[in-house]
Scaffold this motif. Structure first.
Motif, PDB file in Angstrom:
ATOM      1  N   ARG A   1      -3.487 -15.503  -4.138  1.00  0.00           N
ATOM      2  CA  ARG A   1      -2.367 -16.298  -4.649  1.00  0.00           C
ATOM      3  C   ARG A   1      -1.818 -15.772  -5.972  1.00  0.00           C
ATOM      4  N   GLU A   2      -2.601 -14.969  -6.708  1.00  0.00           N
ATOM      5  CA  GLU A   2      -2.163 -14.489  -8.024  1.00  0.00           C
ATOM      6  C   GLU A   2      -1.368 -13.197  -7.879  1.00  0.00           C
ATOM      7  N   ASP A   3      -0.430 -12.993  -8.797  1.00  0.00           N
ATOM      8  CA  ASP A   3       0.420 -11.796  -8.793  1.00  0.00           C
ATOM      9  C   ASP A   3      -0.235 -10.698  -9.625  1.00  0.00           C
TER      10      ASP A   3
ATOM     11  N   HIS B   1      -2.786  -6.826  -9.288  1.00  0.00           N
ATOM     12  CA  HIS B   1      -3.065  -5.669  -8.437  1.00  0.00           C
ATOM     13  C   HIS B   1      -4.258  -5.961  -7.540  1.00  0.00           C
ATOM     14  N   TYR B   2      -4.099  -5.677  -6.245  1.00  0.00           N
ATOM     15  CA  TYR B   2      -5.176  -5.851  -5.282  1.00  0.00           C
ATOM     16  C   TYR B   2      -5.556  -4.480  -4.725  1.00  0.00           C
ATOM     17  N   ASP B   3      -6.853  -4.286  -4.573  1.00  0.00           N
ATOM     18  CA  ASP B   3      -7.344  -3.030  -4.021  1.00  0.00           C
ATOM     19  C   ASP B   3      -6.808  -2.830  -2.602  1.00  0.00           C
ATOM     20  N   ASP B   4      -6.477  -1.571  -2.264  1.00  0.00           N
ATOM     21  CA  ASP B   4      -5.889  -1.289  -0.959  1.00  0.00           C
ATOM     22  C   ASP B   4      -6.791  -1.768   0.171  1.00  0.00           C
ATOM     23  N   PHE B   5      -8.044  -1.340   0.163  1.00  0.00           N
ATOM     24  CA  PHE B   5      -8.961  -1.682   1.240  1.00  0.00           C
ATOM     25  C   PHE B   5      -9.268  -3.175   1.244  1.00  0.00           C
ATOM     26  N   GLY B   6      -9.495  -3.734   0.066  1.00  0.00           N
ATOM     27  CA  GLY B   6      -9.784  -5.163  -0.002  1.00  0.00           C
ATOM     28  C   GLY B   6      -8.618  -6.014   0.462  1.00  0.00           C
ATOM     29  N   SER B   7      -7.405  -5.618   0.105  1.00  0.00           N
ATOM     30  CA  SER B   7      -6.223  -6.357   0.555  1.00  0.00           C
ATOM     31  C   SER B   7      -6.074  -6.285   2.068  1.00  0.00           C
ATOM     32  N   LEU B   8      -6.350  -5.107   2.635  1.00  0.00           N
ATOM     33  CA  LEU B   8      -6.257  -4.952   4.085  1.00  0.00           C
ATOM     34  C   LEU B   8      -7.295  -5.818   4.792  1.00  0.00           C
ATOM     35  N   MET B   9      -8.516  -5.812   4.296  1.00  0.00           N
ATOM     36  CA  MET B   9      -9.560  -6.615   4.927  1.00  0.00           C
ATOM     37  C   MET B   9      -9.255  -8.109   4.805  1.00  0.00           C
TER      38      MET B   9
ATOM     39  N   SER C   1       0.202  -7.507  -3.550  1.00  0.00           N
ATOM     40  CA  SER C   1       0.695  -6.226  -4.050  1.00  0.00           C
ATOM     41  C   SER C   1      -0.460  -5.279  -4.345  1.00  0.00           C
ATOM     42  N   ILE C   2      -0.295  -4.022  -3.955  1.00  0.00           N
ATOM     43  CA  ILE C   2      -1.279  -2.993  -4.274  1.00  0.00           C
ATOM     44  C   ILE C   2      -0.784  -2.083  -5.400  1.00  0.00           C
ATOM     45  N   ALA C   3       0.352  -2.440  -6.019  1.00  0.00           N
ATOM     46  CA  ALA C   3       0.890  -1.654  -7.127  1.00  0.00           C
ATOM     47  C   ALA C   3       0.110  -1.968  -8.405  1.00  0.00           C
ATOM     48  N   TRP C   4       0.024  -0.979  -9.275  1.00  0.00           N
ATOM     49  CA  TRP C   4      -0.691  -1.195 -10.532  1.00  0.00           C
ATOM     50  C   TRP C   4       0.106  -2.080 -11.486  1.00  0.00           C
ATOM     51  N   ASP C   5       1.407  -2.078 -11.341  1.00  0.00           N
ATOM     52  CA  ASP C   5       2.260  -2.956 -12.152  1.00  0.00           C
ATOM     53  C   ASP C   5       3.019  -3.877 -11.199  1.00  0.00           C
ATOM     54  N   PRO C   6       2.351  -4.871 -10.615  1.00  0.00           N
ATOM     55  CA  PRO C   6       2.979  -5.698  -9.577  1.00  0.00           C
ATOM     56  C   PRO C   6       4.087  -6.567 -10.133  1.00  0.00           C
TER      57      PRO C   6
END
Length: 491
Positions: free
Chosen positions: A65-67, A69-77, A425-430
């Motif tokens: 729910r927070e805006d 950066h989310y890790d690519d693999f963790g976000s996918l899982m 978002s997986i961006a470093w500056d979401p």
């Protein structure tokens, strides 16, 4: 099979397996006992799966729910876990479908006569009717969830979109220096009267720094034509020994520092400071530092073509021109035209297929009754073909509405929960998430239009689908005599 093919197979096979499981469970849960259409064990297990699926989706929504950066693999899982939760919810709804149909039929005695006849035939062919309504429910749920998620993902993509060039500009990216002449010749043939702007890249190492800033800026190497394109201002002063900083920030740079090496394997870099001026960027996509090509060559660096650019103020490339140029260039280069954010439409065919899937389920649920069913005997006693067709249409609409309404409710729950992990978002500056604007009118159109479309198909197809000729059947005295179990339907 390749890894990609296996991944696609899994992506499509898992949802299909859950949907087929829900349909099969609904058909098997429909018992012949009219007093107890579904066993309590099936209802309890289905309720447990529904609760488990909802909890999983809620947890994935809370976790994303927070805006930030989310890790690519963790976000996918997390997104996959949420999708499995939604499929588990649909699986658990299977045994509730025959229970819903029986409840509607049981309470039909309180309705007026025409509506009573409409709901009275829901108990016929319990397995097939429950399977058809479940297909409609799951197809509608997946369609609605897809529409909601696509709306949220589109809004997020629009917020994260960054133009790569000036609006309407054509960029032809050269893969290797050897393919540059062939690409230029192709562009000259396709756009003979349009000037081409050369954008170079160094054959070595080159970093551009601004004193007092920790950032390393993108370098634009070219001549006066490139500077005019980057600034969109013909009055921008051009000097072969002066760099131009193009930025939208409040930075007043008076010099830039170039760190360079003629070879990419060098362990040490030479530095040189050039005077610079600062101009306002006409928009995103062109920010950076313009360095005259002659100044770069004076450092001992070799230049090779990187891009050919068509200034949009001189010529705007149409989609047809871009496609033609791209086909002719082949493997020599790639083309790109900045047209702003384009909403993805890949979800539309998928949603169309799932909506047709739901329509097919509604037609299965309204398939002609067997000769010994109560519905057929009621039709034979109506006394007119138009009345029989009206009853067929009303029952069709009722059964389709049962699946559609329950599917819309389930789809809204799934979509509103899954839109959070799907937009993480997986961006470093979401960027902050925009408001999720759900397209309620298309969802309402689906909820109302699918039963109406089912009625239209059934109405026009009913004479050839095995429904009885009521006028001929009424000539048989035996057919007019009601059976004890049907007196409640014709009362």
């Amino acid at each position: 099979m390749t890894m990609t093919e296996w991944a696609l197979l899994v992506v499509f096979a898992i949802p299909l397996a859950f949907i087929c499981g829900s349909v099969a469970w609904a058909a098997n849960s429909a018992t012949r006992d009219r007093r107890s259409p579904v066993t309590r064990r099936h209802l309890a297990l289905g309720a447990g799966l529904c609760v488990a699926g909802t909890v999983v989706m809620a947890l994935t929504a809370l976790a994303t729910r927070e805006d930030v950066h989310y890790d690519d693999f963790g976000s996918l899982m997390t997104a996959l876990a949420g999708q499995l939760g939604g499929l588990t919810l649909l699986l658990g709804l299977g045994p509730f479908v025959p229970w819903l149909l029986r409840a509607a039929e049981r309470h039909a005695v309180r309705l007026p006569g025409p509506l009573r006849l409409t709901a009275h035939g829901l108990g016929d062919r319990r397995g097939r009717t429950a399977a058809g309504v479940t297909i409609t429910m799951t197809g509608t749920a997946v369609t609605v969830a897809t529409m909601i998620i696509a709306s949220g993902v589109t809004a997020m993509d629009r917020a994260e979109y960054v133009p790569q060039a000036r609006s309407g500009a054509l960029h032809v990216k050269i893969f290797t220096a050897e393919r540059g002449p062939a690409a230029r010749a192709t562009l000259r043939q396709e756009l003979p009267a349009v000037p081409l702007i050369d954008h170079y890249r160094e054959n070595g190492l080159l970093y551009v720094d601004v004193p007092g800033s920790w950032m390393t800026y993108k370098s634009h190497i070219g001549d006066q034509a490139l500077l005019r394109y980057l600034t969109a201002d013909p009055a921008t002063p051009y000097d072969e020994g002066t760099a131009v900083m193009i930025t939208s920030d409040d930075i007043g740079a008076t010099s830039v520092r170039l760190r360079y090496s003629p070879t990419v394997t060098s362990s040490s870099l030479t530095e040189k400071v050039f005077p610079a001026i600062t101009v306002k960027a006409p928009g995103p996509g062109v920010e950076g530092v313009f360095v005259p090509a002659k100044a770069v060559r004076s450092l001992g660096l070799q230049l090779e073509p990187d891009e050919f650019i068509v200034d949009p103020s001189l010529h705007r490339t149409s989609p047809a021109e871009q496609e033609r140029i791209s086909d002719r260039l082949g493997k020599d280069a790639t083309t790109y035209v900045e047209r702003g954010f384009q909403a993805p439409a890949g979800w539309i065919p998928f949603a169309t297929v799932t909506a047709l899937f739901a329509l097919g389920g509604a037609l299965v649920a309204t398939w002609p009754p067997s000769s010994g069913s109560r519905s057929r005997r009621v039709l034979l006693r109506l006394g007119a073909r138009s009345s029989a067709h009206w009853l067929i249409a009303s029952r069709t609409a009722f059964r389709a509405a049962c699946g559609t309404v329950s599917g819309v409710a389930a789809g809204c729950l799934i979509g509103l929960l899954l839109v959070w992990p799907m937009t993480a978002s997986i961006a470093w500056d979401p960027v902050p998430r925009p408001d999720f604007v759900v397209s309620w009118p298309p969802i309402a159109a689906l909820a109302a239009g699918l039963p109406m479309l089912t009625v239209l198909i059934t109405t026009f197809a009913s004479p050839g689908r095995g429904f009885p000729d009521t006028r001929a059947a009424l000539g048989s005295p035996a057919s007019q005599e009601p059976e004890p179990g049907d007196r409640g339907a014709t009362a």
